[in-house]
Design an enzyme around this catalytic site. Structure first.
Site, PDB file in Angstrom:
ATOM      1  N   SER A  37      -4.521  24.912  22.083  1.00 15.81           N
ATOM      2  CA  SER A  37      -4.363  23.585  22.685  1.00 15.81           C
ATOM      3  C   SER A  37      -2.989  22.971  22.453  1.00 15.81           C
ATOM      4  CB  SER A  37      -5.480  22.684  22.164  1.00 15.81           C
ATOM      5  OG  SER A  37      -5.457  21.451  22.808  1.00 15.81           O
ATOM      6  N   HIS A  38      -2.961  21.897  21.689  1.00 18.11           N
ATOM      7  CA  HIS A  38      -1.736  21.116  21.494  1.00 18.11           C
ATOM      8  C   HIS A  38      -0.931  21.585  20.284  1.00 18.11           C
ATOM      9  CE1 HIS A  38      -5.217  19.612  19.461  1.00 18.11           C
ATOM     10  NE2 HIS A  38      -4.435  19.115  18.532  1.00 18.11           N
ATOM     11  N   LYS A  56     -12.463  18.692  29.141  1.00 20.71           N
ATOM     12  CA  LYS A  56     -11.619  17.582  29.552  1.00 20.71           C
ATOM     13  C   LYS A  56     -10.524  18.146  30.447  1.00 20.71           C
ATOM     14  CE  LYS A  56      -9.254  17.722  25.091  1.00 20.71           C
ATOM     15  NZ  LYS A  56     -10.011  17.859  23.835  1.00 20.71           N
ATOM     16  N   ASP A  85      -1.100  18.825  27.838  1.00 18.40           N
ATOM     17  CA  ASP A  85      -0.867  19.588  26.602  1.00 18.40           C
ATOM     18  C   ASP A  85      -0.787  21.093  26.855  1.00 18.40           C
ATOM     19  OD1 ASP A  85      -3.551  20.026  27.140  1.00 18.40           O
ATOM     20  OD2 ASP A  85      -4.053  20.212  25.015  1.00 18.40           O
ATOM     21  N   ASP A 126      -5.781  20.436  29.055  1.00 19.65           N
ATOM     22  CA  ASP A 126      -6.969  19.587  29.089  1.00 19.65           C
ATOM     23  C   ASP A 126      -6.689  18.146  28.654  1.00 19.65           C
ATOM     24  OD1 ASP A 126      -6.658  20.228  26.434  1.00 19.65           O
ATOM     25  OD2 ASP A 126      -8.696  20.990  26.129  1.00 19.65           O
ATOM     26  N   ARG A 127      -5.521  17.900  28.062  1.00 15.06           N
ATOM     27  CA  ARG A 127      -5.207  16.525  27.648  1.00 15.06           C
ATOM     28  C   ARG A 127      -4.298  15.836  28.655  1.00 15.06           C
ATOM     29  NH1 ARG A 127      -4.341  16.113  21.146  1.00 15.06           N
ATOM     30  NH2 ARG A 127      -6.316  17.113  20.621  1.00 15.06           N
ATOM     31  N   GLU A 171     -12.180  10.897  25.184  1.00 14.06           N
ATOM     32  CA  GLU A 171     -11.876  10.819  23.767  1.00 14.06           C
ATOM     33  C   GLU A 171     -10.540  10.112  23.594  1.00 14.06           C
ATOM     34  OE1 GLU A 171     -13.302  14.083  21.031  1.00 14.06           O
ATOM     35  OE2 GLU A 171     -12.448  15.249  22.659  1.00 14.06           O
ATOM     36  N   GLU A 172     -10.398   9.434  22.461  1.00 13.50           N
ATOM     37  CA  GLU A 172      -9.148   8.732  22.175  1.00 13.50           C
ATOM     38  C   GLU A 172      -7.964   9.685  22.052  1.00 13.50           C
ATOM     39  OE1 GLU A 172      -7.720   9.527  19.077  1.00 13.50           O
ATOM     40  OE2 GLU A 172      -9.472  10.795  18.776  1.00 13.50           O
ATOM     41  N   SER A 173      -8.252  10.973  21.852  1.00 13.75           N
ATOM     42  CA  SER A 173      -7.205  11.966  21.629  1.00 13.75           C
ATOM     43  C   SER A 173      -6.645  12.492  22.954  1.00 13.75           C
ATOM     44  CB  SER A 173      -7.758  13.107  20.800  1.00 13.75           C
ATOM     45  OG  SER A 173      -8.952  13.595  21.395  1.00 13.75           O
ATOM     46  N   ARG A 187      -7.219  11.574   9.684  1.00 13.15           N
ATOM     47  CA  ARG A 187      -7.059  10.679  10.828  1.00 13.15           C
ATOM     48  C   ARG A 187      -7.720   9.341  10.497  1.00 13.15           C
ATOM     49  NH1 ARG A 187      -5.077  14.313  14.255  1.00 13.15           N
ATOM     50  NH2 ARG A 187      -6.159  16.244  14.768  1.00 13.15           N
ATOM     51  N   LYS A 228     -11.631  30.722  21.993  1.00 13.00           N
ATOM     52  CA  LYS A 228     -12.940  30.070  21.992  1.00 13.00           C
ATOM     53  C   LYS A 228     -13.799  30.622  23.108  1.00 13.00           C
ATOM     54  CE  LYS A 228     -12.042  25.958  24.735  1.00 13.00           C
ATOM     55  NZ  LYS A 228     -12.370  24.545  24.849  1.00 13.00           N
ATOM     56  N   ASP A 240      -2.826  23.647  26.819  1.00 12.57           N
ATOM     57  CA  ASP A 240      -3.796  24.319  27.679  1.00 12.57           C
ATOM     58  C   ASP A 240      -4.295  23.445  28.831  1.00 12.57           C
ATOM     59  OD1 ASP A 240      -5.092  22.663  25.867  1.00 12.57           O
ATOM     60  OD2 ASP A 240      -6.944  23.826  25.940  1.00 12.57           O
ATOM     61  N   ARG A 292      -9.015  28.699  15.350  1.00  6.12           N
ATOM     62  CA  ARG A 292      -7.590  28.423  15.492  1.00  6.12           C
ATOM     63  C   ARG A 292      -6.885  28.777  14.197  1.00  6.12           C
ATOM     64  NH1 ARG A 292      -6.462  22.802  18.473  1.00  6.12           N
ATOM     65  NH2 ARG A 292      -7.962  23.560  19.993  1.00  6.12           N
ATOM     66  N   THR A 332     -13.327  22.368  15.526  1.00  5.42           N
ATOM     67  CA  THR A 332     -13.640  21.426  16.598  1.00  5.42           C
ATOM     68  C   THR A 332     -13.587  22.127  17.963  1.00  5.42           C
ATOM     69  OG1 THR A 332     -12.490  19.753  15.285  1.00  5.42           O
ATOM     70  CG2 THR A 332     -13.047  19.134  17.526  1.00  5.42           C
TER      71      THR A 332
HETATM   72  C1  G1P Z   1      -8.774  16.939  17.944  1.00  9.35           C
HETATM   73  C2  G1P Z   1      -9.163  15.617  18.561  1.00  9.35           C
HETATM   74  C3  G1P Z   1     -10.478  15.748  19.287  1.00  9.35           C
HETATM   75  C4  G1P Z   1     -10.377  16.871  20.326  1.00  9.35           C
HETATM   76  C5  G1P Z   1      -9.904  18.157  19.660  1.00  9.35           C
HETATM   77  C6  G1P Z   1      -9.648  19.267  20.673  1.00  9.35           C
HETATM   78  O1  G1P Z   1      -9.745  17.335  17.011  1.00  9.35           O
HETATM   79  O2  G1P Z   1      -9.236  14.601  17.591  1.00  9.35           O
HETATM   80  O3  G1P Z   1     -10.815  14.531  19.888  1.00  9.35           O
HETATM   81  O4  G1P Z   1     -11.610  17.098  20.936  1.00  9.35           O
HETATM   82  O5  G1P Z   1      -8.686  17.918  18.949  1.00  9.35           O
HETATM   83  O6  G1P Z   1      -8.667  18.908  21.602  1.00  9.35           O
HETATM   84  P1  G1P Z   1      -9.579  17.111  15.436  1.00  9.35           P
HETATM   85  O7  G1P Z   1      -8.286  17.760  15.027  1.00  9.35           O
HETATM   86  O8  G1P Z   1      -9.501  15.623  15.221  1.00  9.35           O
HETATM   87  O9  G1P Z   1     -10.801  17.725  14.823  1.00  9.35           O
HETATM   88 ZN    ZN Z   2      -5.908  21.085  24.771  1.00 15.22          ZN
END
Ligand code: G1P
Ligand code: ZN
Length: 544
Positions: free
Chosen positions: A113-114, A377, A278, A282-283, A364-366, A497, A126, A280, A22, A18
């Site tokens: 990221s997270h 983001k 988070d 972006d969240r 995004e909901e995330s 999910r 990336k 990096d 990673r 995504t």
């Molecule tokens: C998750 C989130 C998605 C976000 C991505 C990167 O991806 O659900 O919205 O863009 O992290 O931060 P997923 O693990 O669901 O593929």
């Molecule tokens: Zn992130």
């Protein structure tokens, strides 16, 4: 400068997910693993010779080593100039901002990221393109294809660069500039938001705030912007020192992992506004005094109030949300008379819409929200957007959200994650759903009748590219919805999910607790997908 050409053999697992490639740190530490992927990037980028690239990461374990390797490989591959953040630091949105500001060819961002960090945690890499955004699938596919056949990489035999001092130097022909990672980003924020008004709000006795950087990359950014530029008291930013292992925590801003902040915001005498970001940067998570704002609602509120913010006062061209994100923003868009796009999960799908000026805000909901100011983001941007709205409206976070529901109705929303479950049965669960969606329309489950069911497929309105198999969605005639997907960012096993949403227009029912409001749908998701059986879990790992 001596350039070494090193023989290597391909790894079969370098397919970006995504958001980039990673893996656990130990995988990246395998001989040639990082180098193979970096060489695959350089080999796939047409015309990168002599060009400028931006380089930096979220400061997690292995960031510094990876940066030194990438600098030497970039020099050996004929890159013209690299702008690297001091200390190897660049938040993801800051990297996007700097690519755009300097009109760079692209950038390499090091982050998972997270995901947790440290020697036993995760690492990631990336590539972002000229618009500052994540590489689209055709680029990531090309990198992956190259990684499968690569047989050598090039690296310069030179000493490490000192990353801790602002400097301009060279590796062979390539220029290396160690730049301030915060300044260009902070200036961009000043150009979008009414800093004077936010300063007034923060200065007053009736408002207090708390920002939790979770020992991740936003620490220096938040201190600079909130404490230095906006005058918030020292200590407003907690956990503000970036650490290689994020202090052992999970740098994901949600109610489970940002527990320090939750404690502060749900205590007696809680501040009026709380936020977290988070790994990096972006969240974002937004909280009011004892009040949680879902990211889907946050996007809707920002859209409805954008006219109050200088950078957006002239109106929005449109909005976009990822498919699993609630339809709260759709209702605002309809009222504003602007288009609302539904894209697959992942920020890269917003890039074309932003470039073509079809959308101004995206979410995004995330816990991801952003706009056309960069192509990622942006956590602190969302924090400042909220502060700007609070400063203008003079209402509490909770009042703003409740009034919003009163106007538009409430989309109850929750995501249930089953993390690190066995891959095969999780895939089977998805396959079963995929093969049954064709016959679901019209089917009744108690009070619910299926309105539509499909495996989401998206045709990009700008370049016509098609992304299929983006998640199973089952919509019911009363407007409620269940979505199932497997994560594309996890590194261990599979993560299922389940996204649940229902719509309640009646304001007298808006105070019901979210999980209680969604209980019938939660039960239905179990009935349809047999989650317990396939995941061997009695309950989700994380509920947001
Ligand atoms: C998750 C989130 C998605 C976000 C991505 C990167 O991806 O659900 O919205 O863009 O992290 O931060 P997923 O693990 O669901 O593929
Ligand atoms: Zn992130």
């Amino acid at each position: 400068m001596d350039i070494r050409t090193v023989s290597t053999t391909p790894f079969s697992d370098q397919k970006p997910g995504t958001s980039g490639l990673r893996k656990s740190v130990t995988v990246f530490q395998k001989p040639h693993y990082l180098e193979n992927f970096v060489q695959s990037i350089f080999d796939s980028l047409e015309g990168c010779q002599g060009q400028t690239l931006v380089l930096g990461g979220d400061g997690r374990y292995y960031n510094r080593q990876a940066i030194q390797t990438i600098l030497k490989m970039a020099a050996a591959n004929g890159i013209g100039r690299i702008l690297v953040g001091r200390g190897g630091i660049l938040s993801t949105p800051a990297a996007s901002c700097i690519i755009r500001k300097y009109k760079a060819f692209g950038g390499i961002i090091l982050s998972a990221s997270h995901n947790p960090g440290g020697p036993d945690g995760d690492f990631g890499i990336k590539y972002n393109i000229t618009n500052g955004g994540p590489a689209p699938e055709k680029v990531t596919e090309a990198i992956y294809a190259r990684s499968k056949v690569i047989d050598s990489y090039k690296i310069a035999d030179v000493a490490d660069i000192n990353l801790d001092k602002l400097s301009v130097s060279r590796i062979g022909e390539m220029g290396v500039e160690v730049i301030d990672p915060v300044e260009p980003y902070a200036r961009l924020m000043e150009s979008l938001f009414d800093f004077d008004r936010i300063r007034e709000l923060i200065k007053g006795d009736s408002f207090s705030l708390c920002m939790d950087s979770l020992h991740a990359v936003t620490g220096p950014y938040a201190k600079n912007i909130l404490e230095q530029r906006l005058g918030a008291p020292g200590g407003t930013v907690q956990n503000g020192e970036p650490l290689e292992d994020f202090g052992g925590g999970h740098p994901d801003p949600n109610l489970v992992y940002a527990h320090d902040l939750v404690e502060v915001m749900f205590a007696d005498n809680a501040p009026d506004f709380g936020a977290a970001s988070d790994g990096d940067g972006d969240r974002n998570m937004i909280l009011g005094n004892k009040f949680f704002v879902t990211p889907s609602d946050s996007l809707a509120v920002l859209t409805a109030n954008a006219h109050l913010v200088p950078g957006y006062k002239d109106g929005l061209s449109g909005v976009a949300r990822s498919m699993p994100t609630s339809a709260a923003v759709d209702r605002v868009a309809a009222k504003l008379g602007i288009d609302c796009y539904e894209t697959p999960t992942g920020w890269k799908f917003f890039g074309n819409l932003l470039d073509a000026d079809k959308a101004t805000l995206c979410g995004e909901e995330s816990f991801g929200t952003g706009s056309n100011h960069v192509r990622e983001k942006d956590g602190l941007w969302a924090v400042l957007f909220w502060l700007n709205i609070l400063a203008v409206k003079g209402e509490s976070v909770e009042d703003i959200v409740r009034n919003h529901w009163q106007t538009y109705g409430r989309n109850f929303y929750s995501r249930h994650d089953y993390e690190e479950v066995a891959k095969e049965p999780a895939t089977e669960l998805m396959e079963r759903l995929r093969s049954s969606v064709g016959e679901m329309k019209g089917k009744k489950f108690g009070a619910y009748e299926v309105d539509y069911a499909d495996d989401f497929s998206y045709t990009d309105p700008i370049d016509g590219s098609v992304s299929s198999k983006q998640g199973i969605r089952i919509g019911f005639t009363d407007g409620s919805r269940i979505v199932f997907r497997l994560s594309g960012t996890g590194t261990k096993g599979a993560t299922l999910r389940v996204y649940l949403e229902s719509y309640e227009p009646d304001a007298s029912k808006h105070s019901v607790e979210t999980q209680a409001a969604l209980k019938p749908l939660i039960d239905l998701a179990e009935e349809i997908a047999q989650i317990r059986k396939f995941t061997e879990r009695e309950e989700p790992t994380v509920i947001t």
